[in-house]
Design a protein around this motif. Structure first.
Motif, PDB file in Angstrom:
ATOM      1  N   PRO A 145      43.412  38.707  53.957  1.00 12.75           N
ATOM      2  CA  PRO A 145      43.524  39.493  52.910  1.00 12.75           C
ATOM      3  C   PRO A 145      42.677  39.318  51.771  1.00 12.75           C
ATOM      4  O   PRO A 145      42.204  40.014  50.876  1.00 12.75           O
TER       5      PRO A 145
ATOM      6  N   VAL B 155      39.348  40.606  52.350  1.00 14.00           N
ATOM      7  CA  VAL B 155      39.525  42.249  51.957  1.00 14.00           C
ATOM      8  C   VAL B 155      39.425  42.671  50.605  1.00 14.00           C
ATOM      9  O   VAL B 155      38.710  43.487  50.393  1.00 14.00           O
ATOM     10  N   ILE B 156      40.237  41.810  49.589  1.00 13.09           N
ATOM     11  CA  ILE B 156      40.351  42.272  48.348  1.00 13.09           C
ATOM     12  C   ILE B 156      38.942  42.122  47.621  1.00 13.09           C
ATOM     13  O   ILE B 156      38.614  42.837  46.935  1.00 13.09           O
TER      14      ILE B 156
ATOM     15  N   GLY C 284      36.728  44.687  48.699  1.00 15.82           N
ATOM     16  CA  GLY C 284      36.870  45.996  48.099  1.00 15.82           C
ATOM     17  C   GLY C 284      36.699  45.875  46.737  1.00 15.82           C
ATOM     18  O   GLY C 284      36.393  46.820  46.141  1.00 15.82           O
TER      19      GLY C 284
ATOM     20  N   PHE D 216      34.338  48.644  44.828  1.00 16.40           N
ATOM     21  CA  PHE D 216      34.910  49.456  43.682  1.00 16.40           C
ATOM     22  C   PHE D 216      34.074  49.309  42.495  1.00 16.40           C
ATOM     23  O   PHE D 216      33.687  50.278  41.977  1.00 16.40           O
TER      24      PHE D 216
ATOM     25  N   TRP E 254      30.719  51.074  42.776  1.00 15.10           N
ATOM     26  CA  TRP E 254      30.913  52.327  42.766  1.00 15.10           C
ATOM     27  C   TRP E 254      31.034  53.005  41.261  1.00 15.10           C
ATOM     28  O   TRP E 254      30.819  54.098  41.000  1.00 15.10           O
TER      29      TRP E 254
ATOM     30  N   ALA F 194      46.244  45.480  52.584  1.00 11.54           N
ATOM     31  CA  ALA F 194      44.948  45.485  51.464  1.00 11.54           C
ATOM     32  C   ALA F 194      44.060  46.632  51.770  1.00 11.54           C
ATOM     33  O   ALA F 194      43.623  47.107  50.890  1.00 11.54           O
ATOM     34  N   PHE F 195      43.504  46.293  53.024  1.00 14.33           N
ATOM     35  CA  PHE F 195      42.631  47.406  53.384  1.00 14.33           C
ATOM     36  C   PHE F 195      42.975  48.711  53.305  1.00 14.33           C
ATOM     37  O   PHE F 195      42.368  49.626  52.556  1.00 14.33           O
TER      38      PHE F 195
ATOM     39  N   LEU G  88      43.669  49.722  49.670  1.00 14.97           N
ATOM     40  CA  LEU G  88      42.365  49.693  48.744  1.00 14.97           C
ATOM     41  C   LEU G  88      41.508  51.261  49.209  1.00 14.97           C
ATOM     42  O   LEU G  88      40.790  51.763  48.557  1.00 14.97           O
TER      43      LEU G  88
ATOM     44  N   ILE H 258      43.084  54.166  47.582  1.00 13.90           N
ATOM     45  CA  ILE H 258      42.701  54.216  45.990  1.00 13.90           C
ATOM     46  C   ILE H 258      41.388  54.517  46.019  1.00 13.90           C
ATOM     47  O   ILE H 258      40.981  55.435  45.321  1.00 13.90           O
ATOM     48  N   PHE H 259      40.560  54.023  46.873  1.00 11.63           N
ATOM     49  CA  PHE H 259      38.879  54.301  46.774  1.00 11.63           C
ATOM     50  C   PHE H 259      38.924  56.163  46.993  1.00 11.63           C
ATOM     51  O   PHE H 259      38.191  56.585  46.054  1.00 11.63           O
TER      52      PHE H 259
END
Lengths: 217, 195
Positions: free
Chosen positions: A12, A15-16, A19, A23, A26, B71-72, B75, B78-79
């Motif tokens: 996790p 992944v966070i 991500g 984010f 972008w 989490a994936f 996210l 949300i993306f």
């Protein structure tokens, strides 16, 4: 067992982190969540030189809206067939002109509505009349064939929908006499704040109003 | 050991997903904001979820508690709720394909991770999801400026209205799920308590 517990937190966390990086990239560092704001940020921080904006106005005269001159220029994109957003934005510009003129219209300020749709001078003249034919307000169409690239340099995102509607940014750009963009007013900015800021900027002798901005956007 | 029936279902689901991705239906779904958010996005998550229910165990050794998968999934959703991301679907085929793939994987990950979560985490996720749908509904309904420039203000507000209408149904679904999980847990407790 150890491997299992490491994976419990490592996966996790990875992944966070990944991500978050996606984010951040972008959204230009969590600042731009729409294409409109992304275009504004991608065009560069202000103050910056505005791109040449060669336009034909309601009288048929061709001139560069961004060229050095004696005037400050308050520039906003629009087009005459716009069904919803432009009339509201132009009415806000009209109110700016009216409020400024109530006291005394700064002689060195020109409001310019630039069309993103090659609108003809005759049509622009009709719209100008409909909005009160204010002498300090010019309506003009960019003369270039590829308008979108120029508007992108200014910071305006344009999307031409298949149904003929043109969605575009409604930020208002203030150019100083040298043609440098010194302010960007967004649709959320209050009318009173914009007017106060314009009064202070166009008349340096004037005491800054409490509503005027302290720094550039 | 993969059972033939399970393999057949997986292939069938993947074939259906491919059909959705490459048929005129995809063009129709991409045409408006409500269709993208209310039909296309849930459809891809559902496909992923259905395949993940059959094959989701492949992620267990990588993500024992299912937190990474969760989490994936969060996210990714949300993306795709960022106005700029929704916008790209309107003019970019690549973005559209990325939406399909990422939401399919999000659904797959969710099917793998969600069942392994403790009840409290599941409940928290459902409450968060429902409140986000409601908040987005209010936001898109009330916001008078266009946020997604590839679409129209009317579509934006229509999406907001639909999200608001859907909120009670999502809430009821979440509550039914919660009561069923609680009933199952109580039943298991009774069975273990029997002499």
């Amino acid at each position: 067992m150890k491997r299992n517990s490491a994976a419990t937190f490592l996966t996790p966390a990875l992944v966070i982190l990944l991500g978050g990086a996606v984010f951040s990239g972008w959204t230009h560092g969590f600042r731009a969540f729409t294409n409109f704001s992304a275009a504004r940020i991608a065009a560069g921080p202000i103050p910056r030189k505005a791109p040449p904006l060669i336009a034909r106005d309601q009288n048929g005269d061709v001139w560069d809206v961004a060229a050095p001159s004696e005037e400050y220029r308050l520039v906003q994109a629009m087009y005459l067939n716009c069904p919803d957003a432009c009339p509201i934005a132009m009415s806000k510009l009209g109110k700016v002109a009216t409020i400024l003129a109530r006291e005394e219209m700064p002689a060195n300020l020109r409001i310019v509505s630039i069309s993103v749709d090659h609108d003809a001078p005759q049509d622009l003249l009709e719209m100008w009349d409909a909005h009160g034919a204010h002498p300090a307000w010019t309506m003009a169409s960019l003369t270039e064939t590829n308008l979108d690239a120029t508007l992108e340099k200014l910071g305006v995102w344009v999307f031409r929908r298949p149904d003929g509607i043109i969605n575009h940014g409604l930020d208002t750009y203030l150019l100083d006499p040298s043609g440098t963009i010194i302010r960007i007013y967004t649709a959320d900015d209050r009318l009173e704040d914009i007017v106060a800021d314009l009064r202070t900027l166009t008349n340096p002798k004037r005491e800054p109003s409490p509503n005027a901005r302290e720094t550039s956007s | 050991m993969i059972r033939p029936a399970s393999a057949f279902t997986t292939i069938l689901l993947l074939a259906l997903a491919a059909l959705l991705a490459f048929s005129p239906l995809d063009t129709w779904l991409d045409a408006t904001m409500p269709r993208i958010v209310l039909l296309q996005m849930p459809a891809w998550i559902l496909f992923g979820w259905l395949v993940g229910r059959k094959r989701g165990n492949i992620l267990v050794h990588l993500d024992p508690r299912g937190l990474g998968a969760l989490a994936f999934a969060i996210l990714t959703v949300i993306f795709w709720m960022i106005p700029r991301s929704i916008d790209t679907i309107g003019y970019s085929t690549r973005a559209d394909q990325l939406l399909h793939a990422s939401l399919f994987i999000a659904g797959f990950a969710l099917a793998s991770g969600f069942p392994r979560l403790p009840f409290v985490a599941k409940a928290a996720l459902c409450i968060m999801g429902t409140s986000h749908v409601f908040a987005l509904g209010v936001f898109y309904t009330k916001h008078t400026a266009l946020l997604c420039g590839s679409f129209s203000l009317l579509q934006q507000q229509e999406l907001g209205h639909w999200l608001l209408r859907l909120t009670p149904f999502i809430l009821v679904l979440a509550l039914v799920g919660a009561f069923r999980a609680l009933a199952r847990a109580a039943e298991q407790e009774r069975q273990t308590a029997r002499p």
